[in-house]
Write an enzyme that holds these catalytic residues in place. Structure first.
Site, mmCIF file in Angstrom:
data_model
loop_
_atom_site.group_PDB
_atom_site.id
_atom_site.type_symbol
_atom_site.label_atom_id
_atom_site.label_comp_id
_atom_site.label_asym_id
_atom_site.label_seq_id
_atom_site.Cartn_x
_atom_site.Cartn_y
_atom_site.Cartn_z
ATOM 1 C CB CYS A 151 -0.929 -0.030 1.208
ATOM 2 S SG CYS A 151 -1.980 1.426 1.298
ATOM 3 C CB CYS A 191 -0.498 2.534 4.003
ATOM 4 S SG CYS A 191 -1.825 1.716 3.201
ATOM 5 C CG ASP A 192 3.171 1.344 4.505
ATOM 6 O OD1 ASP A 192 2.703 1.840 5.542
ATOM 7 O OD2 ASP A 192 2.950 0.179 4.156
#
Ligand code: NDP
Length: 311
Positions: free
Chosen positions: A136, A139-140
């Site tokens: 992701c 997300c990261d």
């Protein structure tokens, strides 16, 4: 094993499950939601969501899911922690086993179990998961600002993630196993027009390299020439598709070859009357929170109609 009879069982707690719960509770179906292994679903692993209607300034995945849960509870939905371990959909009421310790007898079931990201299956991928390996980018990606990273895949997700990361990182390698991208033309153009994305065609990942601090590189091989190479990267992002969480239902419910539950036309009806499916578990194409929420609404309305017609 204790047994409980309920009118409407909702399995899964992403946007599809909670929207189904809002509609089912307002229709007096007294729904019970079992949250599953990842309460709140995939959105809880993202940061900012800018494309969910109604939030002009964006919203975090976690707070969107908390709001949806509260909204469902406000109308009487009971939300419980638990994972479905077994089902028997051969007759009504349907039997659903929770954590192998409780049996629910449900007049209707809405399956909203979502999907999970696919991984390549390399041992090094497992070793560095959460330490440089991620599925992701939104997300990261933040953790790899001004660093070099790689994205694997040639579809819309890979292209979207690569362009997103290109805005944060120094350089993005896009590792593509064929000599074409599967992504839409518009996405392909975005990738081609982003100067700090380099596409590595006909390339497979042999191993992810790293040390005690995380990922440091990847060992690659050209699948046409057999030539081996190495890139130095800190982040390795998978974007090779998703796998629907339909395994436990497959003995009873019709799925396609990839395991996505087949629904009937514009309805959320599955091959078993009284069992409905909503969200990513039945949607290989759109995979968006708002699309999942819409299908959750339809599933609850289908369940309500089914109960009226089959009392
Ligand atoms: P896709 O299935 O479309 O693409 C997966 C990609 O990963 C393909 O390029 C595939 O290669 C590659 N791949 C699969 N397995 C491996 C492997 N083991 N090693 C290396 N590469 C591999 O998945 P997406 O998640 O990209 O998209 C799913 C759906 O969601 C699509 O319908 C897409 O259009 C849609 N979507 C739309 C978006 C938008 O419109 N904004 C954004 C994101 C997704 P190959 O091509 O060789 O099979």
């Amino acid at each position: 094993m204790s047994t409980e009879r309920i009118k409407c069982l909702i399995i899964g707690s992403g946007p599809a499950g909670y929207t189904a719960a809002i509609y089912a509770s307002r229709a007096n179906l007294n729904p019970v939601v079992y949250e599953g292994a990842q309460p709140g679903g995939q959105l809880t692993t993202t940061t900012e969501i800018d494309n969910f209607p109604g939030y002009p300034m964006g919203v975090t995945g976690t707070s969107l899911m908390e709001d949806l849960k509260k909204q469902a509870e406000r109308f009487g939905t009971e939300v419980r922690y638990g994972v479905v371990s077994k089902v028997d959909f051969s007759e009504r009421p349907f039997k659903v086993e929770i954590n192998s310790e409780k049996e629910i007898l449900a007049d209707t079931v809405i399956i909203a179990t979502g999907a999970v990201a696919k991984y390549l299956g390399l041992p090094s991928e497992e070793k560095f998961r959460g330490a440089g390996v991620s599925a992701c980018a939104t997300c990261d990606g933040f953790f790899y600002r001004r660093k070099d990273v790689a994205v694997v895949g040639g579809g819309d997700t890979a292209c979207e993630e690569a362009t997103y990361l290109a805005g944060l990182c120094n350089k993005v390698y896009l590792i593509v196993r064929r000599d074409v991208l599967r992504a839409s033309k518009a996405m392909q153009e975005r990738v081609m027009n982003t100067p700090n994305i380099e596409i590595l065609w006909n390339t497979n990942t042999k191993e992810i390299l790293g040390d005690e601090f995380g990922v440091t590189g990847a060992a690659l091989v050209n699948n046409k020439t057999g030539e081996e190479s190495q890139i130095n990267i800190h982040g390795f992002f998978l974007a090779i598709g998703h796998h629907p969480n339909s395994e436990v239902f497959k003995p009873y419910i019709e799925t396609n070859a990839e395991g996505y539950i087949i629904t009937d036309g514009k309805s959320q009806k599955t091959s078993v009357p009284g069992v409905f499916a909503a969200g990513d578990v039945q949607d290989p194409t759109y995979r968006q929170a708002i699309a999942a929420a819409g299908s959750g609404c339809r599933a609850a309305m289908d369940a309500e109609k089914f109960l009226q017609e089959n009392q």
